[in-house]
Design a protein around this motif. Structure first.
Motif, PDB file in Angstrom:
ATOM      1  N   ILE A  66       0.843  -1.201   0.000  1.00 25.43           N
ATOM      2  CA  ILE A  66       0.000   0.000   0.000  1.00 25.43           C
ATOM      3  C   ILE A  66       0.879   1.252   0.000  1.00 25.43           C
ATOM      4  CG2 ILE A  66      -1.615   1.370   1.385  1.00 25.43           C
ATOM      5  CD1 ILE A  66      -3.007  -1.244   2.167  1.00 25.43           C
ATOM      6  N   ALA A  67       1.880   1.246   0.849  1.00 22.12           N
ATOM      7  CA  ALA A  67       2.781   2.403   0.930  1.00 22.12           C
ATOM      8  C   ALA A  67       3.512   2.629  -0.386  1.00 22.12           C
ATOM      9  CB  ALA A  67       3.785   2.190   2.063  1.00 22.12           C
ATOM     10  N   SER A  68       3.885   1.530  -1.012  1.00 25.24           N
ATOM     11  CA  SER A  68       4.596   1.634  -2.296  1.00 25.24           C
ATOM     12  C   SER A  68       3.705   2.225  -3.389  1.00 25.24           C
ATOM     13  CB  SER A  68       5.107   0.242  -2.681  1.00 25.24           C
ATOM     14  OG  SER A  68       5.322   0.164  -4.053  1.00 25.24           O
ATOM     15  N   ILE A  69       2.457   1.778  -3.412  1.00 21.63           N
ATOM     16  CA  ILE A  69       1.510   2.322  -4.401  1.00 21.63           C
ATOM     17  C   ILE A  69       1.280   3.807  -4.140  1.00 21.63           C
ATOM     18  CG2 ILE A  69      -0.902   2.280  -5.167  1.00 21.63           C
ATOM     19  CD1 ILE A  69      -0.858  -0.768  -4.789  1.00 21.63           C
ATOM     20  N   GLN A  70       1.142   4.144  -2.870  1.00 18.75           N
ATOM     21  CA  GLN A  70       0.883   5.540  -2.524  1.00 18.75           C
ATOM     22  C   GLN A  70       2.070   6.438  -2.882  1.00 18.75           C
ATOM     23  OE1 GLN A  70      -0.407   4.986   1.517  1.00 18.75           O
ATOM     24  NE2 GLN A  70      -2.571   5.303   0.967  1.00 18.75           N
ATOM     25  N   ALA A  71       3.269   5.915  -2.716  1.00 20.20           N
ATOM     26  CA  ALA A  71       4.462   6.692  -3.079  1.00 20.20           C
ATOM     27  C   ALA A  71       4.510   6.913  -4.591  1.00 20.20           C
ATOM     28  CB  ALA A  71       5.716   5.972  -2.606  1.00 20.20           C
ATOM     29  N   LYS A  72       4.218   5.858  -5.328  1.00 18.21           N
ATOM     30  CA  LYS A  72       4.199   5.972  -6.794  1.00 18.21           C
ATOM     31  C   LYS A  72       3.115   6.951  -7.239  1.00 18.21           C
ATOM     32  CE  LYS A  72       5.974   1.434  -8.069  1.00 18.21           C
ATOM     33  NZ  LYS A  72       5.458   0.053  -8.066  1.00 18.21           N
ATOM     34  N   ALA A  73       1.964   6.869  -6.570  1.00 24.17           N
ATOM     35  CA  ALA A  73       0.846   7.735  -6.927  1.00 24.17           C
ATOM     36  C   ALA A  73       1.166   9.190  -6.647  1.00 24.17           C
ATOM     37  CB  ALA A  73      -0.403   7.312  -6.170  1.00 24.17           C
ATOM     38  N   SER A  74       1.938   9.395  -5.614  1.00 25.17           N
ATOM     39  CA  SER A  74       2.326  10.759  -5.252  1.00 25.17           C
ATOM     40  C   SER A  74       3.205  11.370  -6.350  1.00 25.17           C
ATOM     41  CB  SER A  74       3.047  10.721  -3.915  1.00 25.17           C
ATOM     42  OG  SER A  74       3.652  11.951  -3.668  1.00 25.17           O
ATOM     43  N   GLU A  75       4.126  10.574  -6.867  1.00 28.87           N
ATOM     44  CA  GLU A  75       4.944  11.017  -8.009  1.00 28.87           C
ATOM     45  C   GLU A  75       4.071  11.207  -9.246  1.00 28.87           C
ATOM     46  OE1 GLU A  75       8.397   8.718  -9.082  1.00 28.87           O
ATOM     47  OE2 GLU A  75       8.981   8.554  -6.971  1.00 28.87           O
ATOM     48  N   ALA A  76       3.159  10.269  -9.432  1.00 28.75           N
ATOM     49  CA  ALA A  76       2.289  10.307 -10.615  1.00 28.75           C
ATOM     50  C   ALA A  76       1.459  11.580 -10.660  1.00 28.75           C
ATOM     51  CB  ALA A  76       1.376   9.093 -10.637  1.00 28.75           C
ATOM     52  N   SER A  77       0.993  12.003  -9.487  1.00 28.67           N
ATOM     53  CA  SER A  77       0.131  13.181  -9.467  1.00 28.67           C
ATOM     54  C   SER A  77       0.900  14.438  -9.860  1.00 28.67           C
ATOM     55  CB  SER A  77      -0.545  13.341  -8.112  1.00 28.67           C
ATOM     56  OG  SER A  77       0.404  13.661  -7.139  1.00 28.67           O
ATOM     57  N   VAL A  78       2.191  14.453  -9.537  1.00 23.99           N
ATOM     58  CA  VAL A  78       3.029  15.590  -9.921  1.00 23.99           C
ATOM     59  C   VAL A  78       3.215  15.618 -11.439  1.00 23.99           C
ATOM     60  CG1 VAL A  78       5.302  16.659  -9.668  1.00 23.99           C
ATOM     61  CG2 VAL A  78       4.212  15.603  -7.694  1.00 23.99           C
ATOM     62  N   THR A  79       3.549  14.465 -11.994  1.00 27.12           N
ATOM     63  CA  THR A  79       3.704  14.356 -13.452  1.00 27.12           C
ATOM     64  C   THR A  79       2.401  14.717 -14.153  1.00 27.12           C
ATOM     65  OG1 THR A  79       5.185  12.498 -13.034  1.00 27.12           O
ATOM     66  CG2 THR A  79       4.497  12.837 -15.303  1.00 27.12           C
ATOM     67  N   LEU A  80       1.321  14.210 -13.592  1.00 25.21           N
ATOM     68  CA  LEU A  80       0.000  14.453 -14.162  1.00 25.21           C
ATOM     69  C   LEU A  80      -0.302  15.954 -14.199  1.00 25.21           C
ATOM     70  CD1 LEU A  80      -2.310  12.761 -15.249  1.00 25.21           C
ATOM     71  CD2 LEU A  80      -3.278  12.682 -12.969  1.00 25.21           C
ATOM     72  N   ALA A  81       0.010  16.631 -13.107  1.00 25.81           N
ATOM     73  CA  ALA A  81      -0.243  18.078 -13.045  1.00 25.81           C
ATOM     74  C   ALA A  81       0.531  18.795 -14.145  1.00 25.81           C
ATOM     75  CB  ALA A  81       0.141  18.615 -11.670  1.00 25.81           C
ATOM     76  N   THR A  82       1.765  18.363 -14.373  1.00 25.31           N
ATOM     77  CA  THR A  82       2.576  18.975 -15.427  1.00 25.31           C
ATOM     78  C   THR A  82       1.944  18.754 -16.788  1.00 25.31           C
ATOM     79  OG1 THR A  82       4.453  18.280 -14.093  1.00 25.31           O
ATOM     80  CG2 THR A  82       4.934  19.168 -16.266  1.00 25.31           C
ATOM     81  N   MET A  83       1.518  17.546 -17.028  1.00 29.46           N
ATOM     82  CA  MET A  83       0.927  17.218 -18.331  1.00 29.46           C
ATOM     83  C   MET A  83      -0.404  17.925 -18.534  1.00 29.46           C
ATOM     84  SD  MET A  83       1.813  13.175 -18.527  1.00 29.46           S
ATOM     85  CE  MET A  83       1.771  12.863 -20.279  1.00 29.46           C
ATOM     86  N   GLU A  84      -1.190  17.979 -17.467  1.00 30.13           N
ATOM     87  CA  GLU A  84      -2.513  18.601 -17.580  1.00 30.13           C
ATOM     88  C   GLU A  84      -2.415  20.109 -17.761  1.00 30.13           C
ATOM     89  OE1 GLU A  84      -4.545  17.073 -14.166  1.00 30.13           O
ATOM     90  OE2 GLU A  84      -5.441  15.413 -15.308  1.00 30.13           O
ATOM     91  N   ALA A  85      -1.258  20.661 -17.443  1.00 27.34           N
ATOM     92  CA  ALA A  85      -1.067  22.095 -17.650  1.00 27.34           C
ATOM     93  C   ALA A  85      -1.079  22.427 -19.139  1.00 27.34           C
ATOM     94  CB  ALA A  85       0.243  22.547 -17.011  1.00 27.34           C
ATOM     95  N   ASN A  86      -0.855  21.437 -19.970  1.00 23.96           N
ATOM     96  CA  ASN A  86      -0.892  21.634 -21.422  1.00 23.96           C
ATOM     97  C   ASN A  86      -2.328  21.420 -21.915  1.00 23.96           C
ATOM     98  OD1 ASN A  86      -0.729  21.443 -24.207  1.00 23.96           O
ATOM     99  ND2 ASN A  86       1.280  20.467 -24.153  1.00 23.96           N
ATOM    100  N   THR A  87      -3.052  22.526 -22.098  1.00 19.98           N
ATOM    101  CA  THR A  87      -4.465  22.413 -22.469  1.00 19.98           C
ATOM    102  C   THR A  87      -4.633  21.909 -23.900  1.00 19.98           C
ATOM    103  OG1 THR A  87      -4.444  24.767 -22.957  1.00 19.98           O
ATOM    104  CG2 THR A  87      -5.385  24.100 -20.852  1.00 19.98           C
TER     105      THR A  87
END
Ligand SMILES: *[C@@H]1O[C@H](CO)[C@@H](O)[C@H](O)[C@H]1NC(C)=O
Ligand SMILES: *[C@@H]1O[C@H](CO)[C@@H](O)[C@H](O)[C@H]1NC(C)=O
Ligand SMILES: *[C@@H]1O[C@H](CO)[C@@H](O)[C@H](O)[C@H]1NC(C)=O
Ligand SMILES: *[C@@H]1O[C@H](CO)[C@@H](O)[C@H](O)[C@H]1NC(C)=O
Ligand SMILES: *[C@@H]1O[C@H](CO)[C@@H](O)[C@H](O)[C@H]1NC(C)=O
Ligand SMILES: *[C@@H]1O[C@H](CO)[C@@H](O)[C@H](O)[C@H]1NC(C)=O
Ligand SMILES: *[C@@H]1O[C@H](CO)[C@@H](O)[C@H](O)[C@H]1NC(C)=O
Ligand SMILES: *[C@@H]1O[C@H](CO)[C@@H](O)[C@H](O)[C@H]1NC(C)=O
Length: 236
Positions: A66-87
């Motif tokens: 669970i902790a490992s998934i959450q850590a990966k998800a935390s990184e993923a959300s940062v990447t996602l925010a960067t990508m979503e900034a491109n409308t």
């Protein structure tokens, strides 16, 4: 507050990608399609991490996992925010998703129509079920369910004309292929309408992708830099 959060996320994303251990191997064709797909899977991961029930279910309640998934998800959300900034990208993704949905709906219509015809034809049904009445009843029950969904889909005139165009494009392509040369006819059919064209966008984006080759890291770097400038201006 909000802007500084975005700013921080982007800064983190940039540095994370700049470090990017396996980043070197990412020199491959990056297409809109692949970026949309990546966003989708990042989204899935973030969603999974935020759902305690699913997390526990998926990991057999293993806290390490669970902790490992959450850590990966935390990184993923940062990447996602960067990508979503491109409308531009996010809009391209929704157009592609809509085209994909249309294509799926058209296929469902074809399949359900066949199923309903089968259920209504005693001869065909008996042949298909080897005379097993349990199987026949199962098919009939499925057909009843399918009818409701089919009615909903076929009542959408926009969808119906899109399906006609998709079928025409497919037929024209097939004919052109059989003829050896690509004819003007098939080209016209390919270009016919926005819906038909965007439905085939997934296949055409592949060829343009081979032309637009750049590294993932460069692309992210660019996004981040622009976003950082914008975020910086907003803070001021
Ligand atoms: C990165 O790629 C370049 C060129 O493909 C290669 O020369 C270099 O050794 C790679 N670096 C790492 C850390 O793998
Ligand atoms: C979490 O996942 C469960 C099981 O997949 C689902 O039923 C539930 O709606 C989800 N909860 C949220 C808040 O998405
Ligand atoms: C939990 O998962 C970790 C990592 O996959 C594994 O090493 C560990 O043995 C698991 N613990 C239990 C209690 O199953
Ligand atoms: C029923 O199915 C049989 C065998 O597949 C076919 O020959 C026949 O034309 C069908 N009847 C109707 C009314 O579609
Ligand atoms: C008929 O089909 C059902 C469902 O597939 C199956 O469970 C059953 O064993 C079959 N009956 C016979 C007589 O083959
Ligand atoms: C009808 O189909 C079109 C094309 O697939 C879709 O964009 C639209 O949302 C559908 N309308 C309804 C009411 O479902
Ligand atoms: C295929 O080619 C023949 C002769 O070259 C032409 O008459 C015919 O219209 C073509 N068919 C299609 C579907 O393009
Ligand atoms: C945004 O995404 C589009 C489509 O993938 C791409 O062409 C464009 O270069 C991106 N913009 C930035 C600033 O990276």
């Amino acid at each position: 507050m909000q802007f500084s959060t975005i700013f921080l996320s982007l800064a983190l994303a940039t540095s994370a990608l700049a470090k990017g251990g396996k980043g070197n191997s990412t020199t491959k064709a990056v297409t809109d399609k692949s970026l949309c797909k990546e966003m989708k899977s990042l989204n899935k991961l973030v969603e999974l991490a935020s759902n305690e029930t699913r997390l526990a279910d998926k990991t057999n309640n293993n806290a390490t996992k669970i902790a490992s998934i959450q850590a990966k998800a935390s990184e993923a959300s940062v990447t996602l925010a960067t990508m979503e900034a491109n409308t531009t990208l996010t809009m391209t993704c929704s157009v592609m998703a809509a085209a994909e949905q249309t294509k799926d709906d058209c296929e469902d219509i074809t399949d359900m129509t066949k199923l309903i015809a089968l259920a209504a034809n005693e001869t065909a049904l008996a042949a298909k079920s080897n005379g097993n009445t349990t199987k026949e009843d199962n098919i009939k029950a499925k057909a009843v369910k399918a009818q409701t969904k089919l009615d909903a889909l076929t009542s959408n005139t926009t969808l119906m004309s899109a399906c006609t165009e998709i079928a025409a494009t497919k037929a024209a392509k097939k004919a052109a292929k059989n003829n050896g040369t690509s004819t003007e006819n098939s080209q016209a059919a390919t270009d016919s309408t926005a819906t038909g064209a965007s439905a085939s966008a997934s296949s055409s984006s592949k060829s343009s992708a081979t032309r637009t080759v750049f590294t993932l890291r460069e692309n992210f770097g660019f996004v981040s830099t622009i976003a950082l400038v914008i975020a910086g201006m907003l803070v001021l």
